[in-house]
Write a protein that holds these residues in place. Structure first.
Motif, PDB file in Angstrom:
ATOM      1  N   ARG A 102       6.912 -12.451  17.138  1.00  0.00           N
ATOM      2  CA  ARG A 102       5.458 -12.520  17.241  1.00  0.00           C
ATOM      3  C   ARG A 102       4.878 -12.479  15.835  1.00  0.00           C
ATOM      4  NH1 ARG A 102       3.515  -7.632  20.061  1.00  0.00           N
ATOM      5  NH2 ARG A 102       1.483  -8.572  19.659  1.00  0.00           N
ATOM      6  N   PRO A 103       3.747 -13.133  15.620  1.00  0.00           N
ATOM      7  CA  PRO A 103       3.184 -13.187  14.263  1.00  0.00           C
ATOM      8  C   PRO A 103       2.825 -11.808  13.734  1.00  0.00           C
ATOM      9  CG  PRO A 103       2.130 -14.789  15.724  1.00  0.00           C
ATOM     10  CD  PRO A 103       2.963 -13.908  16.599  1.00  0.00           C
ATOM     11  N   LEU A 104       2.976 -11.643  12.426  1.00  0.00           N
ATOM     12  CA  LEU A 104       2.553 -10.423  11.757  1.00  0.00           C
ATOM     13  C   LEU A 104       1.079 -10.550  11.373  1.00  0.00           C
ATOM     14  CD1 LEU A 104       5.591  -9.897   9.357  1.00  0.00           C
ATOM     15  CD2 LEU A 104       5.203  -8.850  11.594  1.00  0.00           C
ATOM     16  N   PRO A 105       0.370  -9.438  11.242  1.00  0.00           N
ATOM     17  CA  PRO A 105      -1.041  -9.508  10.840  1.00  0.00           C
ATOM     18  C   PRO A 105      -1.163 -10.082   9.428  1.00  0.00           C
ATOM     19  CG  PRO A 105      -0.242  -7.233  10.830  1.00  0.00           C
ATOM     20  CD  PRO A 105       0.814  -8.054  11.488  1.00  0.00           C
ATOM     21  N   ASP A 106      -2.042 -11.058   9.243  1.00  0.00           N
ATOM     22  CA  ASP A 106      -2.245 -11.639   7.920  1.00  0.00           C
ATOM     23  C   ASP A 106      -3.713 -11.899   7.603  1.00  0.00           C
ATOM     24  OD1 ASP A 106      -2.822 -13.810   9.475  1.00  0.00           O
ATOM     25  OD2 ASP A 106      -1.457 -15.191   8.472  1.00  0.00           O
ATOM     26  N   ASN A 107      -4.607 -11.322   8.405  1.00  0.00           N
ATOM     27  CA  ASN A 107      -6.041 -11.460   8.144  1.00  0.00           C
ATOM     28  C   ASN A 107      -6.710 -10.151   8.554  1.00  0.00           C
ATOM     29  OD1 ASN A 107      -8.594 -12.345   7.589  1.00  0.00           O
ATOM     30  ND2 ASN A 107      -8.741 -13.741   9.337  1.00  0.00           N
ATOM     31  N   PHE A 108      -6.828  -9.242   7.594  1.00  0.00           N
ATOM     32  CA  PHE A 108      -7.318  -7.911   7.938  1.00  0.00           C
ATOM     33  C   PHE A 108      -7.839  -7.200   6.698  1.00  0.00           C
ATOM     34  CE2 PHE A 108      -2.755  -7.461   7.032  1.00  0.00           C
ATOM     35  CZ  PHE A 108      -2.753  -6.462   6.071  1.00  0.00           C
ATOM     36  N   GLU A 109      -8.662  -6.197   6.926  1.00  0.00           N
ATOM     37  CA  GLU A 109      -9.028  -5.183   5.948  1.00  0.00           C
ATOM     38  C   GLU A 109      -8.734  -3.845   6.597  1.00  0.00           C
ATOM     39  OE1 GLU A 109     -12.868  -3.518   3.359  1.00  0.00           O
ATOM     40  OE2 GLU A 109     -12.987  -5.444   4.421  1.00  0.00           O
ATOM     41  N   LYS A 110      -7.791  -3.105   6.032  1.00  0.00           N
ATOM     42  CA  LYS A 110      -7.303  -1.897   6.695  1.00  0.00           C
ATOM     43  C   LYS A 110      -7.294  -0.735   5.702  1.00  0.00           C
ATOM     44  CE  LYS A 110      -3.312  -0.002   9.224  1.00  0.00           C
ATOM     45  NZ  LYS A 110      -4.121   0.575  10.307  1.00  0.00           N
ATOM     46  N   ALA A 111      -7.933   0.360   6.109  1.00  0.00           N
ATOM     47  CA  ALA A 111      -7.938   1.569   5.295  1.00  0.00           C
ATOM     48  C   ALA A 111      -6.778   2.463   5.684  1.00  0.00           C
ATOM     49  CB  ALA A 111      -9.248   2.321   5.479  1.00  0.00           C
ATOM     50  N   PHE A 112      -6.069   2.965   4.703  1.00  0.00           N
ATOM     51  CA  PHE A 112      -5.041   3.977   4.887  1.00  0.00           C
ATOM     52  C   PHE A 112      -5.608   5.270   4.294  1.00  0.00           C
ATOM     53  CE2 PHE A 112      -2.659   0.098   5.170  1.00  0.00           C
ATOM     54  CZ  PHE A 112      -1.571   0.362   5.990  1.00  0.00           C
ATOM     55  N   ASP A 113      -6.288   6.049   5.140  1.00  0.00           N
ATOM     56  CA  ASP A 113      -7.039   7.190   4.642  1.00  0.00           C
ATOM     57  C   ASP A 113      -6.145   8.295   4.099  1.00  0.00           C
ATOM     58  OD1 ASP A 113      -9.472   6.007   5.266  1.00  0.00           O
ATOM     59  OD2 ASP A 113      -9.420   6.759   7.327  1.00  0.00           O
ATOM     60  N   GLU A 114      -4.996   8.519   4.730  1.00  0.00           N
ATOM     61  CA  GLU A 114      -4.096   9.570   4.259  1.00  0.00           C
ATOM     62  C   GLU A 114      -3.509   9.210   2.904  1.00  0.00           C
ATOM     63  OE1 GLU A 114      -3.031  12.502   5.501  1.00  0.00           O
ATOM     64  OE2 GLU A 114      -4.129  12.515   7.385  1.00  0.00           O
ATOM     65  N   ILE A 115      -3.122   7.962   2.739  1.00  0.00           N
ATOM     66  CA  ILE A 115      -2.526   7.511   1.489  1.00  0.00           C
ATOM     67  C   ILE A 115      -3.591   7.370   0.411  1.00  0.00           C
ATOM     68  CG2 ILE A 115      -1.189   5.687   0.370  1.00  0.00           C
ATOM     69  CD1 ILE A 115      -0.196   4.869   3.135  1.00  0.00           C
ATOM     70  N   GLY A 116      -4.776   6.949   0.804  1.00  0.00           N
ATOM     71  CA  GLY A 116      -5.838   6.701  -0.160  1.00  0.00           C
ATOM     72  C   GLY A 116      -5.798   5.302  -0.727  1.00  0.00           C
ATOM     73  N   ILE A 117      -5.531   4.307   0.122  1.00  0.00           N
ATOM     74  CA  ILE A 117      -5.603   2.916  -0.322  1.00  0.00           C
ATOM     75  C   ILE A 117      -6.334   2.110   0.749  1.00  0.00           C
ATOM     76  CG2 ILE A 117      -3.416   3.066  -1.584  1.00  0.00           C
ATOM     77  CD1 ILE A 117      -2.234   1.197   0.632  1.00  0.00           C
ATOM     78  N   ALA A 118      -6.749   0.921   0.360  1.00  0.00           N
ATOM     79  CA  ALA A 118      -7.233  -0.081   1.311  1.00  0.00           C
ATOM     80  C   ALA A 118      -6.441  -1.354   1.059  1.00  0.00           C
ATOM     81  CB  ALA A 118      -8.730  -0.332   1.147  1.00  0.00           C
ATOM     82  N   ARG A 119      -6.081  -2.021   2.142  1.00  0.00           N
ATOM     83  CA  ARG A 119      -5.341  -3.275   2.038  1.00  0.00           C
ATOM     84  C   ARG A 119      -6.184  -4.387   2.628  1.00  0.00           C
ATOM     85  NH1 ARG A 119      -2.119  -5.776   0.004  1.00  0.00           N
ATOM     86  NH2 ARG A 119      -0.865  -6.470   1.756  1.00  0.00           N
ATOM     87  N   ILE A 120      -6.234  -5.511   1.900  1.00  0.00           N
ATOM     88  CA  ILE A 120      -6.970  -6.686   2.361  1.00  0.00           C
ATOM     89  C   ILE A 120      -6.018  -7.876   2.323  1.00  0.00           C
ATOM     90  CG2 ILE A 120      -8.880  -8.257   1.906  1.00  0.00           C
ATOM     91  CD1 ILE A 120     -10.373  -5.890   0.648  1.00  0.00           C
ATOM     92  N   ARG A 121      -5.871  -8.555   3.453  1.00  0.00           N
ATOM     93  CA  ARG A 121      -5.092  -9.796   3.518  1.00  0.00           C
ATOM     94  C   ARG A 121      -5.966 -10.899   4.078  1.00  0.00           C
ATOM     95  NH1 ARG A 121       0.411 -10.560   4.414  1.00  0.00           N
ATOM     96  NH2 ARG A 121      -0.204 -12.730   4.709  1.00  0.00           N
ATOM     97  N   ARG A 122      -5.947 -12.028   3.409  1.00  0.00           N
ATOM     98  CA  ARG A 122      -6.591 -13.246   3.897  1.00  0.00           C
ATOM     99  C   ARG A 122      -5.584 -14.362   3.706  1.00  0.00           C
ATOM    100  NH1 ARG A 122      -9.920 -10.084   6.430  1.00  0.00           N
ATOM    101  NH2 ARG A 122     -11.482  -9.036   5.110  1.00  0.00           N
ATOM    102  N   GLY A 123      -4.596 -14.408   4.592  1.00  0.00           N
ATOM    103  CA  GLY A 123      -3.555 -15.413   4.455  1.00  0.00           C
ATOM    104  C   GLY A 123      -2.783 -15.202   3.170  1.00  0.00           C
ATOM    105  N   PRO A 124      -2.799 -16.192   2.255  1.00  0.00           N
ATOM    106  CA  PRO A 124      -2.027 -16.058   1.021  1.00  0.00           C
ATOM    107  C   PRO A 124      -2.629 -15.072   0.029  1.00  0.00           C
ATOM    108  CG  PRO A 124      -3.263 -18.114   0.999  1.00  0.00           C
ATOM    109  CD  PRO A 124      -3.419 -17.534   2.383  1.00  0.00           C
ATOM    110  N   LEU A 125      -3.888 -14.665   0.237  1.00  0.00           N
ATOM    111  CA  LEU A 125      -4.531 -13.701  -0.649  1.00  0.00           C
ATOM    112  C   LEU A 125      -4.209 -12.292  -0.164  1.00  0.00           C
ATOM    113  CD1 LEU A 125      -8.110 -13.824  -2.089  1.00  0.00           C
ATOM    114  CD2 LEU A 125      -7.260 -11.730  -1.045  1.00  0.00           C
ATOM    115  N   SER A 126      -3.794 -11.445  -1.095  1.00  0.00           N
ATOM    116  CA  SER A 126      -3.413 -10.076  -0.747  1.00  0.00           C
ATOM    117  C   SER A 126      -3.911  -9.143  -1.834  1.00  0.00           C
ATOM    118  CB  SER A 126      -1.884  -9.975  -0.628  1.00  0.00           C
ATOM    119  OG  SER A 126      -1.478  -8.657  -0.327  1.00  0.00           O
ATOM    120  N   ALA A 127      -4.630  -8.081  -1.449  1.00  0.00           N
ATOM    121  CA  ALA A 127      -5.174  -7.149  -2.424  1.00  0.00           C
ATOM    122  C   ALA A 127      -4.907  -5.718  -1.979  1.00  0.00           C
ATOM    123  CB  ALA A 127      -6.676  -7.365  -2.599  1.00  0.00           C
TER     124      ALA A 127
END
Length: 562
Positions: free
Chosen positions: A342-367
């Protein structure tokens, strides 16, 4: 207590197993071979190649105190190499498709390895990790994993003689681990899994009691699916494997839940090319580069057990390079067909509050946005074009490296803030010595107090980001912004700084290209070339592009991907 820097020999043995690490061999088994099509074929080729090298390099001289060991590159003779040899040799001896199947010369070499392991044990039953830890129960656990695996597959496939050869070492090691302590969080689960392995072979109530004592502390996984060390390329893998082994050996399926949570979180910690986000690690793999290959065992095991299509996709991405022949012999689940992917998520903005990061994926763009505690508050990549980090510093009293004290999300922007203050001190009416100088500053009146407010606002826009970087307060303070790009690409529009290889200044707009992808950045200015500011961190490896100025400073930079 644990060696810093690159991955240690123990780390690699723990993740990939002896076949790929006891000696240096090509992943496919020969320099010009094509990669085998299946995990079994790949593991067989690597394991047999390792056996060939072991037969050439294992010390066999009866007069040598190192008999049975394989020396490493610096001439150390470790229990880890002997344990890897035992596992590697046993797997090829057992597997009917191995070139060394039923070759009794391998049993003789296993016996030599077992003899070295017994001689390497302390009176308590522990071994030394010669680079850092001595009389070490946790390092004994890493070694026992390989040795107990060898004994388990030997017994499972009807070769009890090998299990008998390894029994003396394993039971003495079991006694040491049943009483011994740990250094780090993952060591608890390494010891628990090693004791579970020994208990399966040679049952002893002491082993299970000790496992239960460690488990009574609770599994150290947070709400973001990360274990304490947050080590996405080493110790997450170690812990996942240890919990699976403990669950399988003791028939405790509840121990698989933290593994499941960690692997599900991994889906959001991947860049488009499969590289794993490592910025969050608290161990030596922080900022290292790696893929999910090391997760082959937990991904494959859990994908099959749970019939999870997303884990199946990740297991397929891990490929056959992480497959271990001994694991395939011990766990039949690993040879079963994977469920439909099944496809993996590749279009999201997700906060990891415990770790203290935010991840943003827009296909080939990753931040990745690090929301505190790190000078690299933003990392960005677009396909092959990788910006390893954005950093910001001033020369304010030698303490102006921008490490955000607060980070909040307001509307569309992530806002990072850092406040600095530096006073001068008035005289005291008392005698001051070298010993009392530092303490005396707390009691002195302050004057000429200088202050500086530093901030960064990061806003996502179509195909990129906007950065507004500010420093205000004390006037005339030099400022340097660093945009760090990965080696291997090319820069346009940037001027190299003489006698500073890999260092550039930007006046206007620049472009970084790698492969078919690029990141465009700017506008910049460089009224000075003071880039290595006093008190700031040294420039990052790779290609560093600087935008400079003086306070009051306020600049908005575009990062556009295409």
């Amino acid at each position: 207590m644990n060696s810093p820097g690159p991955f240690s020999r123990r780390d690699v043995l723990a993740i990939l197993g002896a076949a790929g690490t006891a000696v240096a061999v090509d992943r496919t088994g020969s320099a010009d071979a094509q990669a085998p099509a299946s995990p079994l074929e790949s593991a067989l080729a690597r394991n047999d190649a390792a056996v060939r090298a072991l037969l050439d390099n294992q010390i066999t001289d009866a007069a040598s105190p190192w008999r049975g060991c394989v020396p490493d590159q610096v001439g150390l003779h470790s229990a880890g190499s002997a344990s890897g040899a035992a596992e590697t040799l046993t797997a090829s001896f057992i597997h009917p498709r191995s070139r060394f199947h039923a070759d009794n010369a391998l049993v003789d070499r296993i016996r030599l390895a077992a003899g070295f392991l017994e001689r390497a044990q302390s009176p308590q039953g522990n071994i030394d990790l010669l680079t850092t830890n001595f009389n070490s129960p946790p390092d004994t656990g890493f070694v026992v994993h390989n040795v107990a695996t060898a004994a388990a597959i030997a017994r499972l496939h009807g070769h009890e003689e090998i299990a008998r050869i390894l029994q003396t070492f394993l039971t003495k090691a079991g006694a040491g681990m049943a009483a011994g302590g740990v250094h780090t969080p993952n060591h608890r689960w390494v010891i628990a899994s090693a004791l579970a392995q020994v208990n399966e072979l040679y049952p002893d109530a002491r082993y299970v009691r000790r496992i239960d004592e460690w488990l009574a502390e609770g599994i150290d996984i947070d709400d973001d699916g990360q274990f304490t060390e947050r080590s996405t390329l080493v110790y997450n893998i170690v812990t996942d494997r240890a919990l699976i082994v403990t669950a399988a050996k003791l028939r405790r399926p509840e121990l698989l839940d933290p593994v499941r949570r960690n692997l599900n979180a991994l889906q959001y910690l991947l860049h488009a090319d499969g590289e794993v986000v490592s910025e969050i690690s608290r161990r030596q793999d922080q900022f290292a580069r790696g893929t999910v290959t090391g997760y082959w065992f937990p991904l494959t095991y859990m994908a099959v057990r749970d019939q999870d299509g997303q884990l199946s996709t990740l297991a397929d991405a891990a490929g056959s390079a992480g497959a271990r022949l001994s694991a395939l012999l011990e766990y039949p689940e690993l040879s079963q067909p994977l469920p439909s992917p099944r496809p993996l998520p590749d279009n999201f903005e997700k906060a990891f509050d415990e770790i203290g990061i935010a991840r943003i994926r827009r296909g080939p763009l990753s931040a990745t946005l690090v929301l505190g505690g790190s000078s690299r508050f933003l990392a960005l990549r677009y396909g092959d074009a990788v910006m390893e980090g954005v950093r910001f510093a001033t020369s304010f009293f030698g303490k102006g490296q921008f490490i955000p004290q607060t980070a909040t999300k307001r509307a569309a922007a992530y806002e990072f803030r850092h406040s600095l203050e530096a006073p001068y001190y008035q005289p005291l009416r008392e005698k001051i010595t070298a010993r009392t100088w530092d303490e005396s500053r707390r009691r002195r009146s302050q004057s000429e107090v200088c202050r500086l407010e530093q901030s960064a606002d990061v806003t996502e826009v179509t195909n990129g980001f906007r950065l507004r970087l500010r420093a205000d307060g004390t006037r005339g303070v030099p400022v340097a912004i660093e945009l760090s790009f990965r080696d291997g690409g090319t820069l346009d529009g940037c001027r190299p700084i003489p006698d500073m290889p890999g260092t550039f200044v930007l006046e206007g707009r620049g472009t970084y290209r790698a492969g078919r992808h690029e990141i465009r950045f700017g506008p910049g200015d460089a009224p000075h070339r003071y880039t290595q500011l006093r008190g700031a961190e040294a420039r990052l490896p790779g290609l560093s592009v600087y935008i400079t100025g003086y306070t009051p400073f306020d600049r908005t930079i575009s990062l556009d991907c295409g």
